[in-house]
Design a protein around this motif. Structure first.
Motif, PDB file in Angstrom:
ATOM      1  N   ASN A 135      -2.237  16.870  32.553  1.00 45.96           N
ATOM      2  CA  ASN A 135      -1.249  17.840  33.042  1.00 45.96           C
ATOM      3  C   ASN A 135      -1.660  18.405  34.404  1.00 45.96           C
ATOM      4  O   ASN A 135      -0.912  19.187  34.995  1.00 45.96           O
ATOM      5  N   GLY A 142      -3.249  15.707  23.050  1.00 47.44           N
ATOM      6  CA  GLY A 142      -3.891  16.877  23.606  1.00 47.44           C
ATOM      7  C   GLY A 142      -4.171  16.588  25.072  1.00 47.44           C
ATOM      8  O   GLY A 142      -3.900  15.492  25.548  1.00 47.44           O
ATOM      9  N   GLU A 143      -4.709  17.572  25.775  1.00 48.17           N
ATOM     10  CA  GLU A 143      -5.028  17.390  27.189  1.00 48.17           C
ATOM     11  C   GLU A 143      -6.501  16.969  27.286  1.00 48.17           C
ATOM     12  O   GLU A 143      -7.392  17.767  26.976  1.00 48.17           O
ATOM     13  N   CYS A 197      -4.854  21.892  24.094  1.00 46.06           N
ATOM     14  CA  CYS A 197      -4.021  21.793  25.292  1.00 46.06           C
ATOM     15  C   CYS A 197      -3.702  23.191  25.789  1.00 46.06           C
ATOM     16  O   CYS A 197      -3.541  24.120  24.993  1.00 46.06           O
ATOM     17  N   ARG A 252       3.887  15.482  20.450  1.00 46.60           N
ATOM     18  CA  ARG A 252       3.200  15.943  19.234  1.00 46.60           C
ATOM     19  C   ARG A 252       4.153  16.653  18.285  1.00 46.60           C
ATOM     20  O   ARG A 252       3.888  16.748  17.095  1.00 46.60           O
ATOM     21  N   ARG A 309       2.401  24.113  26.311  1.00 47.61           N
ATOM     22  CA  ARG A 309       3.200  23.951  25.087  1.00 47.61           C
ATOM     23  C   ARG A 309       4.530  23.328  25.502  1.00 47.61           C
ATOM     24  O   ARG A 309       5.570  23.965  25.427  1.00 47.61           O
ATOM     25  N   CYS A 310       4.458  22.116  26.007  1.00 47.89           N
ATOM     26  CA  CYS A 310       5.654  21.484  26.583  1.00 47.89           C
ATOM     27  C   CYS A 310       6.776  21.381  25.545  1.00 47.89           C
ATOM     28  O   CYS A 310       6.529  21.032  24.383  1.00 47.89           O
ATOM     29  N   PHE A 343       8.946  19.211  25.341  1.00 48.37           N
ATOM     30  CA  PHE A 343       9.221  17.818  24.982  1.00 48.37           C
ATOM     31  C   PHE A 343       8.002  17.141  24.346  1.00 48.37           C
ATOM     32  O   PHE A 343       8.021  15.933  24.099  1.00 48.37           O
ATOM     33  N   CYS A 344       6.926  17.905  24.098  1.00 45.02           N
ATOM     34  CA  CYS A 344       5.663  17.276  23.692  1.00 45.02           C
ATOM     35  C   CYS A 344       5.850  16.332  22.515  1.00 45.02           C
ATOM     36  O   CYS A 344       6.414  16.709  21.478  1.00 45.02           O
TER      37      CYS A 344
HETATM   38  S1  SF4 Z   1      -0.316  17.438  25.135  1.00 43.78           S
HETATM   39 FE1  SF4 Z   1       0.715  16.990  27.096  1.00 43.78          FE
HETATM   40  S2  SF4 Z   1       2.908  17.022  26.616  1.00 43.78           S
HETATM   41 FE2  SF4 Z   1       1.823  18.043  24.899  1.00 43.78          FE
HETATM   42  S3  SF4 Z   1       1.851  20.230  25.389  1.00 43.78           S
HETATM   43 FE3  SF4 Z   1      -0.054  19.377  26.228  1.00 43.78          FE
HETATM   44  S4  SF4 Z   1       0.425  18.817  28.371  1.00 43.78           S
HETATM   45 FE4  SF4 Z   1       2.354  19.094  27.284  1.00 43.78          FE
END
Ligand code: SF4
Length: 200
Positions: A102, A73-74, A20, A29, A23-24, A26-27
């Motif tokens: 994203n 992941g993205e 990804c 993950r 590094r959100c 709120f992710c």
């Molecule tokens: S997987 Fe989605 S929520 Fe998690 S860091 Fe990447 S864009 Fe953000």
């Protein structure tokens, strides 16, 4: 064994990469070990196309009309495998494809990938997350400085080609931020989905 396909609330999801470019804060993950019926969503190494197809072949798609590319992941970071596996799913099971993204793929790949996506993806959901570039940078912590505008541009262009395009935010944003996001979406003519935030 890592789950490539998993189900959650009567939908089937594809987990094809842990890469990804954000590094959100709120992710999911960082807060949940898995989602839905998955037992492990972290790959030691991202799956190959053959491994993805094998996992799809072992899944019973009966009763599902949509396959959602999501995470841990993205999905557009694994663009070739996304495109090829989505094509495979459409041809073999006649299923609709949704991409949860994203919206930064054009920055990541340094080219406009929307035409490539449009050949196999039907619906796109883009994480809007915040109503200003400053807030967006703070909450998503992307690799790119101009990410907010690139994400909006992606949404505007996606809206021209996909069967359905939406921006998504969560309902825990302050009311004024939700309204500001609604105005952004309205100005771009893109549907705004306000999701119920689910903590752990
Ligand atoms: S997987 Fe989605 S929520 Fe998690 S860091 Fe990447 S864009 Fe953000």
């Amino acid at each position: 064994m890592t789950d490539i396909l998993y189900t959650y609330k009567n939908q089937v999801y594809m987990n094809i990469t842990n890469q990804c470019d954000c590094r959100c804060t709120f992710c999911i993950r960082t807060t949940k070990k898995t989602v839905g019926d998955a037992t492990n969503m972290w790959f030691e190494k991202d799956p190959t196309l053959e491994e993805i197809k094998d996992a799809m072949d072992q899944f019973d798609f009966t009763g599902y009309d949509e396959l959602v590319y999501c995470g841990y992941g993205e999905p557009t970071c694994a663009l070739e495998n996304l495109l090829e596996s989505a094509k495979y799913a459409k041809e073999k099971w006649g299923i609709k494809i949704r991409l949860n993204t994203n919206g930064l793929a054009n920055l990541y790949h340094k080219r406009d990938i929307i035409p490539e996506l449009a050949e196999v993806v039907d619906r796109v959901s883009i994480s809007l997350n915040a109503p200003t570039a400053e807030k967006y940078q703070a909450v998503t912590r992307p690799q790119f400085e101009n990410a907010f505008q690139a994400m909006l541009d992606f949404g505007r262009e996606a809206n021209k080609v996909f069967e359905h395009t939406q921006f998504s935010i969560v309902d825990v944003l302050p009311k004024e931020e939700i309204e500001a996001c609604r105005k952004i979406a309205d100005d771009l003519g893109v549907h705004l989905k306000i999701r119920v935030f689910e903590a752990n």
